[in-house]
Write a protein that holds these residues in place. Structure first.
Motif: not given
Lengths: 194, 194
Positions: B141-150, B177-194
């Motif tokens: 919520t703090q990071w992306l106020p307009h997203a569906n935080a839940d 290692e692989r899957e956590v890296t993938s989560i990191d990429h997903w999180l960064e992609s959220l920043a780009d999208a907004s």
DNA sequence: CTATATGTAAGATGATCGTCTTAAATTATA
DNA sequence: TATAATTTAAGACGATCATCTTACATATAG
């Protein structure tokens, strides 16, 4: 009916009844008496068919392996497109919604239970995952020849297992719908990327 | 030392010893004798501190809730950026690699075990997830106020639970290692999208 | 110091567990 | 039909389980 045949049939009946019981109760809380009651076989007689509880587990998992293989073969026959097959796999949590919400994933929950103390039995439950894993690898390889098929297969298993666990935690059908849709989008994005 | 103090201390010692035992053995295979042995308290005396096995579980989970809350408060203090906090959360499976490979996730495995038969105890284990869930919602919520935080919070929980389950199945550090890296990429992609 | 409350330690209790034996009943074979 | 093999069914077995009682030790308070 011949006796030999009848014996095999009762054995099969016990296995199928135990399959369900194992899913609903878990291995440690599923007693020999439970098995006997569920299968409608006297407890003492059960020992004639299976000498130990581990032997029952072994038979149940072997039965599951066959059932899963047949299902995947059916999908191979029915669905010509690897992407469609993968989407079909991803939809399992939707189709099994009620069971997953109430008991979690039959494979995942068994492995989690056995993996803690009964390490010798854990490899049995691991085989259940192997069937799906190798099938998924075949689909990804066929669909995207230049991708890391095994990593993609594991990623799909990770997400479906996570869905089952969390849907069980919060008993939330919508969680399943949302997350499966997300997997669909991910699969489609793979097509675009290549 | 005052007796009142000593009692509280022993009680706390039992809880902490049982916390570990519960993780490694699971609830159903963890007996009163196990608890007594692990905590070095005579079995008969254990009953003085906890009247039933369920009471021990209750105390252990309450202890876990406090520990988790404190950890998340520390993260809030140490990491000013919500994205960094979320990445810190996603790294738990990497930091706890050995334990997860051997025993799975302490919260997920407990909930899976209790959810099958001991439905009354399941809500206890659910609380463990609530702490993380609400914290994650606050970060999103703090990071992306307009997203569906839940929905984002649940998605993160789904993926980390899936990682724990599958890493436990295949005892594979690289999977984590692989899957956590993938989560990191997903999180960064959220920043780009907004 | 004495009496009351708190803590300790061992063992009893009944239930249930997985496993195993055994004798009767049933079926197959000769 | 007679004999051998298979299947059934009940119950015994020791172990372990969660729970509880009780007698004893220690500490606290009047």
């Amino acid at each position: 009916m011949a006796a030999r045949e009848k014996t095999t049939q009762i054995r099969q009946h016990i296995i199928e009844a135990t399959d369900d019981l194992l899913y609903r109760k878990g291995f440690n809380l599923m007693s020999f008496s439970d098995i006997a009651n569920t299968a409608n076989v006297p407890r003492g007689n059960l020992y004639y068919y299976f000498k130990t509880k581990n032997e029952v587990l072994d038979a149940v998992i072997k039965h599951r392996l066959i059932r899963t293989s047949q299902m995947l073969q059916d999908w191979d026959r029915m669905l010509p497109d690897p992407l469609e097959r993968l989407k079909r796999f991803a939809r399992i949590p939707v189709n099994e919604m009620q069971n997953i919400i109430q008991y979690g994933c039959p494979m995942g929950s068994l492995n989690t239970e056995l993996g803690k103390v009964q390490y010798d039995l854990k490899q049995l439950s691991q085989q259940q995952f192997d069937v799906f894993r190798s099938w998924l690898v075949r689909q990804f390889t066929q669909w995207l020849p230049h991708a890391n098929a095994d990593a993609l297969a594991i990623h799909l298993l990770v997400r479906t297992q996570g869905i089952a666990t969390m849907a069980h935690v919060y008993e939330d059908p919508q969680l399943i719908e949302r997350e499966v849709t997300s997997i669909d989008h991910w699969l489609e994005s793979l097509a675009d990327a290549s």
